[in-house]
Design an enzyme around this catalytic site. Structure first.
Site, PDB file in Angstrom:
ATOM      1  CG  ASN A  10     -19.724 -12.629   6.036  1.00 35.27           C
ATOM      2  OD1 ASN A  10     -19.565 -11.743   6.864  1.00 35.27           O
ATOM      3  ND2 ASN A  10     -19.227 -13.844   6.176  1.00 35.27           N
ATOM      4  CE  LYS A  13     -17.096 -14.135   2.653  1.00 33.55           C
ATOM      5  NZ  LYS A  13     -17.639 -14.809   1.462  1.00 33.55           N
ATOM      6  CG  ASP A  70     -16.844 -19.360  -2.010  1.00 29.48           C
ATOM      7  OD1 ASP A  70     -17.967 -19.075  -1.533  1.00 29.48           O
ATOM      8  OD2 ASP A  70     -16.354 -20.500  -1.912  1.00 29.48           O
ATOM      9  CB  SER A  71     -13.189 -17.084   2.105  1.00 30.17           C
ATOM     10  OG  SER A  71     -14.316 -16.398   2.595  1.00 30.17           O
ATOM     11  CE1 TYR A 151     -15.245 -23.490  11.447  1.00 33.90           C
ATOM     12  CE2 TYR A 151     -15.538 -21.966   9.600  1.00 33.90           C
ATOM     13  CZ  TYR A 151     -15.912 -23.104  10.285  1.00 33.90           C
ATOM     14  OH  TYR A 151     -16.957 -23.878   9.819  1.00 33.90           O
ATOM     15  CE  LYS A 173      -9.445 -12.083   9.345  1.00 34.73           C
ATOM     16  NZ  LYS A 173     -10.811 -12.490   9.613  1.00 34.73           N
TER      17      LYS A 173
HETATM   18  P1  ITT Z   1     -21.277 -14.708   1.143  1.00 42.61           P
HETATM   19  O1  ITT Z   1     -21.336 -16.016   0.375  1.00 42.61           O
HETATM   20  O2  ITT Z   1     -22.561 -13.971   1.138  1.00 42.61           O
HETATM   21  O3  ITT Z   1     -20.111 -13.864   0.703  1.00 42.61           O
HETATM   22  P2  ITT Z   1     -20.657 -16.463   3.380  1.00 42.61           P
HETATM   23  O4  ITT Z   1     -20.225 -16.237   4.792  1.00 42.61           O
HETATM   24  O5  ITT Z   1     -21.769 -17.452   3.123  1.00 42.61           O
HETATM   25  O6  ITT Z   1     -21.004 -15.047   2.700  1.00 42.61           O
HETATM   26  P3  ITT Z   1     -18.694 -18.170   2.108  1.00 42.61           P
HETATM   27  O7  ITT Z   1     -19.632 -19.126   1.467  1.00 42.61           O
HETATM   28  O8  ITT Z   1     -17.518 -17.677   1.303  1.00 42.61           O
HETATM   29  O9  ITT Z   1     -19.391 -16.835   2.552  1.00 42.61           O
HETATM   30  O10 ITT Z   1     -18.185 -18.843   3.471  1.00 42.61           O
HETATM   31  C1  ITT Z   1     -17.153 -18.293   4.157  1.00 42.61           C
HETATM   32  C2  ITT Z   1     -17.060 -18.928   5.539  1.00 42.61           C
HETATM   33  O11 ITT Z   1     -15.707 -19.332   5.789  1.00 42.61           O
HETATM   34  C3  ITT Z   1     -17.398 -17.911   6.622  1.00 42.61           C
HETATM   35  O12 ITT Z   1     -18.773 -17.918   6.918  1.00 42.61           O
HETATM   36  C4  ITT Z   1     -16.521 -18.391   7.775  1.00 42.61           C
HETATM   37  O13 ITT Z   1     -17.143 -19.455   8.447  1.00 42.61           O
HETATM   38  C5  ITT Z   1     -15.283 -18.908   7.045  1.00 42.61           C
HETATM   39  N1  ITT Z   1     -14.319 -17.805   6.869  1.00 42.61           N
HETATM   40  C6  ITT Z   1     -14.003 -17.161   5.717  1.00 42.61           C
HETATM   41  N2  ITT Z   1     -13.115 -16.179   5.928  1.00 42.61           N
HETATM   42  C7  ITT Z   1     -12.858 -16.194   7.249  1.00 42.61           C
HETATM   43  C8  ITT Z   1     -12.054 -15.399   8.078  1.00 42.61           C
HETATM   44  O14 ITT Z   1     -11.359 -14.373   7.605  1.00 42.61           O
HETATM   45  N3  ITT Z   1     -12.024 -15.699   9.379  1.00 42.61           N
HETATM   46  C9  ITT Z   1     -12.743 -16.716   9.880  1.00 42.61           C
HETATM   47  N4  ITT Z   1     -13.554 -17.488   9.179  1.00 42.61           N
HETATM   48  C10 ITT Z   1     -13.625 -17.240   7.855  1.00 42.61           C
END
Ligand code: ITT
Length: 192
Positions: A10, A13, A70-71, A151, A173
């Site tokens: 991502n 991130k 993971d978020s 989001y 942020k």
């Molecule tokens: P990686 O697993 O490759 O790191 P990913 O986007 O698939 O990338 P996650 O499975 O951790 O990662 O999903 C995180 C999702 O949560 C992300 O795609 C957003 O939809 C949401 N998210 C996480 N952090 C956020 C933020 O700071 N602001 C807005 N949405 C966020």
């Protein structure tokens, strides 16, 4: 100079990670991306498990120190959904926002929190540090702002006078975000 693999696909991130590292004044750590073929199976049931799985896979491919994030967004009225499924809640970022606004509509309680679990794994593949950061707020009625990602346009940040995460500057942020909170703990750990 310590090189650490940041186990993500991502780009948002990665951008935030670099900004937070800069603002923390860390000069002796360089984060690099995982090699081609990095495609971990995120089949954990918690943010912590999935973060561990991603960091472990990056370490398996590189033999290097690896950090993963993971978020997701947890909405109280939806029993914590979309949670660990935040990235897969609907097809596109806009569709995910629309779906969530629709799902929360019937509820008066719009409380939510962003969660970010980070896992740091050393060269031998052992987890040496883990931390979960949170950022509290509410789901807005309409979307606002163009900053951040995911989001952010529908997340009203607690203590920010009705502004969404996407209306804050990058610095603002990172100061209050789940990711900023988790990463600063990781960086403190790495300093010693
Ligand atoms: P990686 O697993 O490759 O790191 P990913 O986007 O698939 O990338 P996650 O499975 O951790 O990662 O999903 C995180 C999702 O949560 C992300 O795609 C957003 O939809 C949401 N998210 C996480 N952090 C956020 C933020 O700071 N602001 C807005 N949405 C966020």
């Amino acid at each position: 100079m310590k090189k650490i693999v940041f186990a993500t696909s991502n780009p948002h991130k990665l951008k935030e990670l670099n900004e937070i590292v800069q603002s923390f004044g860390v000069k002796n750590i360089e984060f690099i991306l995982p090699p081609a073929g990095f495609d971990p199976v995120e089949n954990g049931t918690t943010f912590e498990e999935n973060s561990f799985i991603k960091a472990k896979e990056a370490n398996r491919l590189t033999g290097m120190y690896s950090l993963a994030d993971d978020s997701g967004l947890c909405v109280e009225a939806l029993n914590g959904a979309p949670g660990i499924y935040s990235a897969r809640y609907a097809e596109t970022p806009q569709a995910r926002i629309d779906k969530l606004l629709e799902a929360v509509k019937p509820y008066k309680n719009r409380k939510a929190k962003f969660v970010c679990a980070m896992s740091l794994i050393n060269e031998e593949g052992r987890e040496v540090f883990a931390y979960t950061g949170e950022c509290r707020g509410e789901i807005s009625k309409t979307q606002a702002g163009t900053g951040g990602f995911g989001y952010d346009p529908i997340f009203l940040v607690e203590g920010k006078n009705g502004l969404t995460m996407a209306e804050l500057s990058d610095e603002e942020k990172n100061e209050v975000s789940h990711r900023g909170r988790a990463l600063r703990k990781v960086l403190e750990f790495l300093k010693y």
